[in-house]
Design a protein around this motif. Structure first.
Motif, PDB file in Angstrom:
ATOM      1  N   LYS A 198       0.844  -1.209   0.000  1.00  0.00           N
ATOM      2  CA  LYS A 198       0.000   0.000   0.000  1.00  0.00           C
ATOM      3  C   LYS A 198       0.865   1.239   0.000  1.00  0.00           C
ATOM      4  O   LYS A 198       1.134   1.814  -1.041  1.00  0.00           O
ATOM      5  CB  LYS A 198      -0.951  -0.033   1.211  1.00  0.00           C
ATOM      6  CG  LYS A 198      -1.836  -1.262   1.207  1.00  0.00           C
ATOM      7  CD  LYS A 198      -2.664  -1.391   2.466  1.00  0.00           C
ATOM      8  CE  LYS A 198      -3.308  -2.754   2.556  1.00  0.00           C
ATOM      9  NZ  LYS A 198      -2.379  -3.811   3.019  1.00  0.00           N
TER      10      LYS A 198
ATOM     11  N   GLU B 289       5.103  17.625   1.147  1.00  0.00           N
ATOM     12  CA  GLU B 289       4.659  18.191  -0.132  1.00  0.00           C
ATOM     13  C   GLU B 289       3.274  17.634  -0.476  1.00  0.00           C
ATOM     14  O   GLU B 289       2.908  16.553   0.004  1.00  0.00           O
ATOM     15  CB  GLU B 289       5.640  17.749  -1.224  1.00  0.00           C
ATOM     16  CG  GLU B 289       6.991  18.423  -1.156  1.00  0.00           C
ATOM     17  CD  GLU B 289       6.928  19.806  -1.791  1.00  0.00           C
ATOM     18  OE1 GLU B 289       6.608  19.904  -2.977  1.00  0.00           O
ATOM     19  OE2 GLU B 289       7.204  20.781  -1.076  1.00  0.00           O
ATOM     20  N   PRO B 290       2.537  18.310  -1.353  1.00  0.00           N
ATOM     21  CA  PRO B 290       1.237  17.769  -1.768  1.00  0.00           C
ATOM     22  C   PRO B 290       1.404  16.413  -2.464  1.00  0.00           C
ATOM     23  O   PRO B 290       2.431  16.161  -3.107  1.00  0.00           O
ATOM     24  CB  PRO B 290       0.720  18.801  -2.785  1.00  0.00           C
ATOM     25  CG  PRO B 290       1.559  20.008  -2.626  1.00  0.00           C
ATOM     26  CD  PRO B 290       2.835  19.609  -1.982  1.00  0.00           C
TER      27      PRO B 290
ATOM     28  N   THR C  30       1.907  13.365  -1.421  1.00  0.00           N
ATOM     29  CA  THR C  30       2.898  12.382  -0.993  1.00  0.00           C
ATOM     30  C   THR C  30       2.249  11.278  -0.149  1.00  0.00           C
ATOM     31  O   THR C  30       2.931  10.531   0.533  1.00  0.00           O
ATOM     32  CB  THR C  30       4.028  13.059  -0.187  1.00  0.00           C
ATOM     33  OG1 THR C  30       3.429  13.957   0.747  1.00  0.00           O
ATOM     34  CG2 THR C  30       4.971  13.830  -1.080  1.00  0.00           C
TER      35      THR C  30
ATOM     36  N   LYS D 236       0.053  11.631   2.454  1.00  0.00           N
ATOM     37  CA  LYS D 236      -0.160  11.900   3.886  1.00  0.00           C
ATOM     38  C   LYS D 236      -1.557  11.430   4.301  1.00  0.00           C
ATOM     39  O   LYS D 236      -1.732  10.765   5.314  1.00  0.00           O
ATOM     40  CB  LYS D 236      -0.013  13.404   4.180  1.00  0.00           C
ATOM     41  CG  LYS D 236       1.342  13.963   3.817  1.00  0.00           C
ATOM     42  CD  LYS D 236       1.422  15.455   4.086  1.00  0.00           C
ATOM     43  CE  LYS D 236       0.538  16.288   3.194  1.00  0.00           C
ATOM     44  NZ  LYS D 236       0.856  16.200   1.755  1.00  0.00           N
ATOM     45  N   SER D 237      -2.539  11.787   3.493  1.00  0.00           N
ATOM     46  CA  SER D 237      -3.913  11.403   3.835  1.00  0.00           C
ATOM     47  C   SER D 237      -4.084   9.887   3.754  1.00  0.00           C
ATOM     48  O   SER D 237      -4.716   9.273   4.614  1.00  0.00           O
ATOM     49  CB  SER D 237      -4.906  12.058   2.878  1.00  0.00           C
ATOM     50  OG  SER D 237      -4.751  13.446   2.910  1.00  0.00           O
ATOM     51  N   TYR D 238      -3.511   9.308   2.710  1.00  0.00           N
ATOM     52  CA  TYR D 238      -3.626   7.859   2.513  1.00  0.00           C
ATOM     53  C   TYR D 238      -2.983   7.125   3.685  1.00  0.00           C
ATOM     54  O   TYR D 238      -3.553   6.184   4.244  1.00  0.00           O
ATOM     55  CB  TYR D 238      -2.928   7.528   1.195  1.00  0.00           C
ATOM     56  CG  TYR D 238      -2.992   6.089   0.746  1.00  0.00           C
ATOM     57  CD1 TYR D 238      -4.128   5.328   0.919  1.00  0.00           C
ATOM     58  CD2 TYR D 238      -1.897   5.504   0.104  1.00  0.00           C
ATOM     59  CE1 TYR D 238      -4.172   4.009   0.482  1.00  0.00           C
ATOM     60  CE2 TYR D 238      -1.935   4.195  -0.334  1.00  0.00           C
ATOM     61  CZ  TYR D 238      -3.066   3.447  -0.140  1.00  0.00           C
ATOM     62  OH  TYR D 238      -3.101   2.162  -0.571  1.00  0.00           O
TER      63      TYR D 238
ATOM     64  N   GLU E   8      -5.401  18.472   6.836  1.00  0.00           N
ATOM     65  CA  GLU E   8      -5.074  19.870   6.504  1.00  0.00           C
ATOM     66  C   GLU E   8      -5.336  20.801   7.684  1.00  0.00           C
ATOM     67  O   GLU E   8      -6.004  21.818   7.546  1.00  0.00           O
ATOM     68  CB  GLU E   8      -5.901  20.330   5.292  1.00  0.00           C
ATOM     69  CG  GLU E   8      -5.762  19.461   4.058  1.00  0.00           C
ATOM     70  CD  GLU E   8      -4.428  19.606   3.343  1.00  0.00           C
ATOM     71  OE1 GLU E   8      -3.633  20.460   3.757  1.00  0.00           O
ATOM     72  OE2 GLU E   8      -4.180  18.828   2.411  1.00  0.00           O
TER      73      GLU E   8
ATOM     74  N   THR F 283       3.181  12.446  -7.013  1.00  0.00           N
ATOM     75  CA  THR F 283       2.903  11.053  -7.377  1.00  0.00           C
ATOM     76  C   THR F 283       1.399  10.809  -7.460  1.00  0.00           C
ATOM     77  O   THR F 283       0.931  10.075  -8.333  1.00  0.00           O
ATOM     78  CB  THR F 283       3.523  10.113  -6.319  1.00  0.00           C
ATOM     79  OG1 THR F 283       4.896  10.444  -6.199  1.00  0.00           O
ATOM     80  CG2 THR F 283       3.388   8.671  -6.717  1.00  0.00           C
ATOM     81  N   ALA F 284       0.644  11.433  -6.544  1.00  0.00           N
ATOM     82  CA  ALA F 284      -0.805  11.244  -6.569  1.00  0.00           C
ATOM     83  C   ALA F 284      -1.363  11.709  -7.916  1.00  0.00           C
ATOM     84  O   ALA F 284      -2.248  11.065  -8.500  1.00  0.00           O
ATOM     85  CB  ALA F 284      -1.455  12.016  -5.418  1.00  0.00           C
TER      86      ALA F 284
ATOM     87  N   VAL G  59      -0.602   9.229 -10.698  1.00  0.00           N
ATOM     88  CA  VAL G  59      -1.552   8.112 -10.674  1.00  0.00           C
ATOM     89  C   VAL G  59      -2.854   8.539 -11.362  1.00  0.00           C
ATOM     90  O   VAL G  59      -3.401   7.816 -12.205  1.00  0.00           O
ATOM     91  CB  VAL G  59      -1.828   7.654  -9.214  1.00  0.00           C
ATOM     92  CG1 VAL G  59      -2.966   6.647  -9.157  1.00  0.00           C
ATOM     93  CG2 VAL G  59      -0.566   7.074  -8.577  1.00  0.00           C
TER      94      VAL G  59
HETATM   95  N1  LIG Z   1       4.548   6.949  -0.960  1.00  0.00           N
HETATM   96  C1  LIG Z   1       3.370   6.603  -1.492  1.00  0.00           C
HETATM   97  N2  LIG Z   1       2.843   5.393  -1.217  1.00  0.00           N
HETATM   98  C2  LIG Z   1       1.666   5.018  -1.737  1.00  0.00           C
HETATM   99  N3  LIG Z   1       0.911   5.808  -2.518  1.00  0.00           N
HETATM  100  C3  LIG Z   1       1.367   7.008  -2.841  1.00  0.00           C
HETATM  101  C4  LIG Z   1       2.626   7.474  -2.330  1.00  0.00           C
HETATM  102  N4  LIG Z   1       2.829   8.729  -2.791  1.00  0.00           N
HETATM  103  C5  LIG Z   1       1.755   9.046  -3.535  1.00  0.00           C
HETATM  104  N5  LIG Z   1       0.873   8.018  -3.582  1.00  0.00           N
HETATM  105  C6  LIG Z   1      -0.367   8.075  -4.367  1.00  0.00           C
HETATM  106  O1  LIG Z   1      -1.015   9.243  -3.938  1.00  0.00           O
HETATM  107  C7  LIG Z   1      -2.326   8.937  -3.487  1.00  0.00           C
HETATM  108  C8  LIG Z   1      -2.627   9.605  -2.166  1.00  0.00           C
HETATM  109  O2  LIG Z   1      -2.410  10.910  -2.138  1.00  0.00           O
HETATM  110  P1  LIG Z   1      -2.916  11.706  -0.849  1.00  0.00           P
HETATM  111  O3  LIG Z   1      -4.146  12.411  -1.200  1.00  0.00           O
HETATM  112  O4  LIG Z   1      -2.953  10.815   0.345  1.00  0.00           O
HETATM  113  O5  LIG Z   1      -1.697  12.697  -0.700  1.00  0.00           O
HETATM  114  P2  LIG Z   1      -1.570  13.908   0.293  1.00  0.00           P
HETATM  115  O6  LIG Z   1      -0.132  13.933   0.687  1.00  0.00           O
HETATM  116  O7  LIG Z   1      -2.580  13.828   1.364  1.00  0.00           O
HETATM  117  O8  LIG Z   1      -1.866  15.124  -0.669  1.00  0.00           O
HETATM  118  P3  LIG Z   1      -2.426  16.587  -0.320  1.00  0.00           P
HETATM  119  O9  LIG Z   1      -1.291  17.331   0.309  1.00  0.00           O
HETATM  120  O10 LIG Z   1      -2.799  17.127  -1.661  1.00  0.00           O
HETATM  121  O11 LIG Z   1      -3.577  16.420   0.607  1.00  0.00           O
HETATM  122  C9  LIG Z   1      -2.330   7.469  -3.205  1.00  0.00           C
HETATM  123  O12 LIG Z   1      -3.631   6.951  -3.399  1.00  0.00           O
HETATM  124  C10 LIG Z   1      -1.320   6.934  -4.157  1.00  0.00           C
HETATM  125  O13 LIG Z   1      -1.953   6.682  -5.364  1.00  0.00           O
END
Ligand SMILES: Nc1ncnc2c1ncn2[C@@H]1O[C@H](COP(=O)(O)OP(=O)(O)OP(=O)(O)O)[C@@H](O)[C@H]1O
Ligand SMILES: [Mg+2]
Length: 385
Positions: A80, A106-107, A109, A111-113, A179, A312-313, A316
């Motif tokens: 995951k 960074e956005p 990356t 964090k939420s996941y 956030e 990366t998000a 995807v």
């Molecule tokens: N290190 C990682 N491991 C797994 N998935 C990743 C990783 N980095 C990016 N992803 C992808 O990014 C998606 C999740 O992005 P998420 O919304 O959690 O990021 P975020 O850091 O919360 O962004 P934001 O700052 O915009 O809120 C995942 O569903 C996956 O597809």
């Protein structure tokens, strides 16, 4: 790369019949919560952990939470989150302490996941979530009232409408605060006594009900984006009540390619879209995101970074959109031209300079690349504005 003619017939080919979408848990939901999607994995780990010592209120041992988040082939746990084990161990341990966990970075990356996976692994519930914004109020965090009952019966536990922090404290679960730095400081500071004394005051009620003491298992995972309003917008007092961990972007192109293939593949499978994402197509996509994000090419040439995050998000999402495009308007294989069309909507938002920078990248960097899908990708620059 698919062996297909570069130019397509004017009439779009009929898409292959879509298979029945995954009939597993939450098949008809757009995005089931992690504890629904991975219910079988969580059950398996809980069974293994039955007699093991674990932090009070936790469903799994810290070791199993780690296996759940990172995946474990031998145990049949899907990969995951991609990140270092040491970082994750620290993050999980932080949640067993008397301080909350703050994930910054960074956005896009994850964090939420990651916070969702941690909450699902530790509490079996990732839905106790406060979404921070300029409009977040204390009511959204702690509790509010059912006004009809309040008028009829006065303040009572029955007329109180619990918000995520109240529920997390009462049920001994992890609460996610997304956030957090987008909320005004005085609203963020609602968490001060919750995190230090682990008690929530409800002055409207009488007697022992005036104080809600947190059950074991309660803690808070907050996330903050370092590009939006940063952690400077947080009081020193609240910062002290969190353990800060930075979520780093994925360092290697190979790991990022594997992740994009896997995540976009999962999303396409859920949408019952049988297109294939070939390795050379994923390579050009991920390399583009990686290079534009870091402002330099693989062989060390400096690039002008775009004003967008190129996370990366987003890579995807771009691969997923290209897959849908290929299925409905193409022949079933994702072509470089599909990628470029969806790259535009990701990379170019509102900064006019970015159009020039992106064209410069195609014209100067990509032109010289002759391997795999690069030449077709370069040709597809006609889709740039
Ligand atoms: N290190 C990682 N491991 C797994 N998935 C990743 C990783 N980095 C990016 N992803 C992808 O990014 C998606 C999740 O992005 P998420 O919304 O959690 O990021 P975020 O850091 O919360 O962004 P934001 O700052 O915009 O809120 C995942 O569903 C996956 O597809
Ligand atoms: Mg997020």
């Amino acid at each position: 790369m698919a062996k297909k003619p570069a130019t397509k017939p004017a009439s779009a080919p009929t898409p292959k019949a879509a298979p029945v979408a995954d009939s597993g848990p939450g098949a008809n939901l757009q995005r089931p919560a992690a504890e629904v999607l991975y219910a079988a994995e969580l059950d398996k780990l809980a069974e293994r952990d039955k007699a093991q010592p674990k932090p009070k209120g936790w469903k799994l041992t810290p070791r199993s939470v780690l296996s759940f988040v990172l995946g474990d082939e031998d145990m049949g746990l899907a990969p995951k989150f991609v990140g270092s084990r040491a970082f994750l161990e620290r993050a999980i341990v932080a949640l067993a302490t008397n301080r909350g966990l703050m994930l910054i970075g960074e956005p896009g990356t994850a964090k939420s996941y990651l916070s969702e996976l941690l909450a699902a692994g530790i509490s079996g519930d990732s839905t106790l979530t406060v979404q921070g914004s300029a409009g977040t109020t204390e009511d959204n965090i702690k509790y509010s009232w059912n006004y009809a009952l309040l008028l009829a019966e006065g303040p009572s536990e029955r007329s109180l409408v619990p918000a995520p922090v109240y529920r997390g404290m009462r049920e001994g679960k992890i609460v996610r605060f997304e956030e957090i730095t987008r909320c005004p400081i005085e609203i963020q500071d609602t968490l001060l006594s919750v995190l230090s004394d682990r008690v929530l005051a409800i002055p409207e009620l009488d007697g022992p009900e005036r104080s809600l003491f947190a059950q074991a298992g309660f803690n808070v995972i907050a996330t903050a984006n370092t590009r939006d309003r940063g952690v400077n917008d947080m009081s020193a007092a609240l910062k002290r009540r969190f353990n800060f961990e930075t979520v780093q972007p994925i360092g290697s192109i190979e790991d990022e390619m594997a992740l994009v293939t896997r995540e976009a593949g999962k999303m396409l499978a859920r949408a019952a879209i049988p297109v294939s994402l070939q390795a050379d197509v994923v390579e050009v996509l991920v390399t583009t995101f990686h290079e534009l994000r870091h402002g330099k090419t693989g062989d060390g040439k400096a690039l002008e970074p775009l004003s967008t995050a190129m996370s990366t998000a987003e890579a995807v999402s771009c691969a997923y959109a290209a897959g849908i495009h290929a299925y409905y308007y193409g022949g079933g294989d994702v072509e470089p031209a599909h990628l470029v069309q969806h790259l535009v909507g990701t990379a170019l938002k509102d900064a006019p300079d970015d159009v020039k920078k992106l064209s410069g990248y195609f014209n100067h960097v990509m032109k010289g690349r002759k391997r795999g899908a690069w030449p077709a990708y370069y040709e597809a620059r006609k889709h740039l504005p």
